[in-house]
Design a protein around this motif. Sequence first.
Motif, PDB file in Angstrom:
ATOM      1  N   ALA A  94       0.973  -1.289  -0.005  1.00 56.77           N
ATOM      2  CA  ALA A  94      -0.183   0.181  -0.109  1.00 56.77           C
ATOM      3  C   ALA A  94       0.914   1.129   0.005  1.00 56.77           C
ATOM      4  CB  ALA A  94      -0.935  -0.021   1.125  1.00 56.77           C
ATOM      5  N   LEU A 110       3.855   1.547  -1.344  1.00 57.91           N
ATOM      6  CA  LEU A 110       4.331   1.570  -2.720  1.00 57.91           C
ATOM      7  C   LEU A 110       3.310   2.186  -3.441  1.00 57.91           C
ATOM      8  CD1 LEU A 110       7.220   0.864  -3.549  1.00 57.91           C
ATOM      9  CD2 LEU A 110       6.234  -1.272  -4.281  1.00 57.91           C
ATOM     10  N   VAL A 111       2.068   1.759  -3.540  1.00 52.37           N
ATOM     11  CA  VAL A 111       1.098   2.357  -4.263  1.00 52.37           C
ATOM     12  C   VAL A 111       0.850   3.919  -4.040  1.00 52.37           C
ATOM     13  CG1 VAL A 111      -1.492   2.311  -4.789  1.00 52.37           C
ATOM     14  CG2 VAL A 111       0.226   0.304  -4.783  1.00 52.37           C
ATOM     15  N   LEU A 112       0.782   4.251  -2.807  1.00 58.84           N
ATOM     16  CA  LEU A 112       0.529   5.663  -2.238  1.00 58.84           C
ATOM     17  C   LEU A 112       1.737   6.409  -2.737  1.00 58.84           C
ATOM     18  CD1 LEU A 112      -0.325   5.651   1.395  1.00 58.84           C
ATOM     19  CD2 LEU A 112      -1.866   6.360  -0.518  1.00 58.84           C
ATOM     20  N   ILE A 139       3.281   5.747  -5.739  1.00 65.23           N
ATOM     21  CA  ILE A 139       3.178   6.180  -7.113  1.00 65.23           C
ATOM     22  C   ILE A 139       2.082   7.276  -7.419  1.00 65.23           C
ATOM     23  CG2 ILE A 139       2.466   4.978  -9.215  1.00 65.23           C
ATOM     24  CD1 ILE A 139       3.511   2.445  -8.157  1.00 65.23           C
ATOM     25  N   ALA A 140       0.993   7.124  -6.479  1.00 64.25           N
ATOM     26  CA  ALA A 140      -0.243   7.703  -6.768  1.00 64.25           C
ATOM     27  C   ALA A 140       0.089   9.307  -6.417  1.00 64.25           C
ATOM     28  CB  ALA A 140      -1.447   7.429  -5.621  1.00 64.25           C
ATOM     29  N   ILE A 141       1.030   9.586  -5.344  1.00 60.23           N
ATOM     30  CA  ILE A 141       1.531  10.883  -5.167  1.00 60.23           C
ATOM     31  C   ILE A 141       2.175  11.658  -6.321  1.00 60.23           C
ATOM     32  CG2 ILE A 141       3.028  12.203  -3.758  1.00 60.23           C
ATOM     33  CD1 ILE A 141       2.309  10.400  -1.484  1.00 60.23           C
TER      34      ILE A 141
END
Lengths: 317, 287
Positions: free
Chosen positions: A106, A108-110, A112-114
């Motif tokens: 989660a 790592l995904v955050l 990327i999203a940022i």
Amino acid sequence: MPDLAGIVIIAAVGMAGYWLFPDNLALLTRIVAVALLVLSIDLVTGYCGVATLGQAALFGAGAYAAGIACVNGMTEPLTLVLIGAVAGAVAGLLMGSVMLRAHGLAQLVLSIAIVQLFHEAANKASAYTGGSDGLSGLMVSPLFGVFAFDLWGKTAYLFGLSLLVFVFIALKFVVSSPFGILCRGIKEDPIRVRAMGAFVFPVLLKMFAISGAVAGIGGALAAISTQVVGLDSVSFELSANALVMLVLGGLGTLYGALAGTVIFMGFEHMVSAINPFHWMTMVGALLIGVVLAAPSGLSGLLGTISRATTRGKGGRG
Amino acid sequence: MQTILSIAIDALAYGMALFIICIGLSLTMGLMRVVNLAHGAFAMIAGYIASYAARDLGLGYAAAILLAILGTIVISIPLERLLYRRIYGSTELTQVLMTIGITFCVIGITNYFFGPTLKTIPLPGSLSQPVDVGFRTIAAHRLFVIACGLLVAGGLWFLIEKTSFGIKLRATVDNAAMADALGVRTQAVYAISFTVAVGLAALGGVVGAEFLPIEPYYALRYMVTFLVVVSVGGAGSILGAVAACLLLGAVDTTGRYLMPDFGNFFFYAAVIAIVCVFPRGFFGRAG
């Protein structure tokens, strides 16, 4: 004093690049700027164990802050670098306070999203950032009022190299301070560190701010030397490439970060001139090779080899 | 009203196309605990094969889909044997790096062979015309994708909940060592699930090509989207993947229709909000 020797070597290699490749100073300056970004990833990933694929958000924050300040009349280069560092640190605080809420995937995904969110924001706020055309027309005044930024990039490169050496020395102090040791402890076992009475979240957040400042300095340097700030400075691709450089060089060592950047970008410059898709295949194969054969990067490989040889000598002697 | 309805249909079809691709990734991540960023690369390989079969070999759409799925699975087997087996149980960073490496290689090699152009997969006549559903007409292809998505969801639910293979699968997910001790051949379970996941990626890549066009950087461009969908839905959960795909499909499609200037802004803002509130995704397993 191995650190002193290391710093002298960095400066010497940098100066050798200056004398050997006088026609490629723009590329060398770019390498220095990206090296600062890779160092900043090393701080959070290598020393704190927080994997991030979004560090270019901080690099881009520094680049855009310096760029916008420069267009609006603040043209002193050292001030611009300071503005970039502050903007990067603020963005780092923001990113850290979001990312540290999650763990593992989660997180790592955050990250990327940022970086994607920063990218869209920079694209949308075209009144300030120039949108997809990029922010151009940066006229930086001479350094100390004496050394003008020339067409060949000599001043920019030497300025960048001194910044890199300065930041490197500062980071050497940071990572060997009690604070740096605590970060390593958190990387190894956060629960145990918490049980010993240290607060994990503020320590990591502090490291995020430092890392943001370093990335921001890199961004400001890129903005000053190229005189444009493009959307690619806040891209997922730049973040992923920078992480690859770090892993290639070796996580958790500042020298590894520098070596990885120089090797990666040098190869990229040579191979992608022939065919960009060959370059992708090569990076891919390289990554697979590093994961399978040298999980701790080139510096780890060197360490293993040197330990093996000294142990061999000791055994025979 | 017309706008709302066409947004809804597009969002549903887009969500279903995402679902077919992402459910495979969700299985790999939930069951085998592998963050497989190369999942989109398998969808891309399938798209290239289907495009080649349909345009250069002149095969029909159904044959192209079948050939693409089989071809992709054949390509994936040596990759699973040689590379993926080594990273089962490694840290996330290692898995991310290895699978990004595979993605780069796939992009480089496919473009070396097929050239850096956008590949189209021609639709058969029956799918390219609009269908009258009484109150309005809808593109047949949209309905086809929605039907495929429902079929995949139903089929997987049946496979996991109602068959003996499903029981072994769930046992392996819960406790691989214990399942192994009780005589479940966990290596075979892993291999079969990996094959199913790759097959679904291939199917999704071909039928979803209208929404996610097959182009040289496909694997890299949508890598983030797929990963995001899975982490929002919760790895390993069919229901979670359906919910995440429909929600994110709706957010993305609505954002593009009503505020095209903002691009993916709403998509990623929604992702950050959801991941902050549900760090394990909607239906992720604890621990």
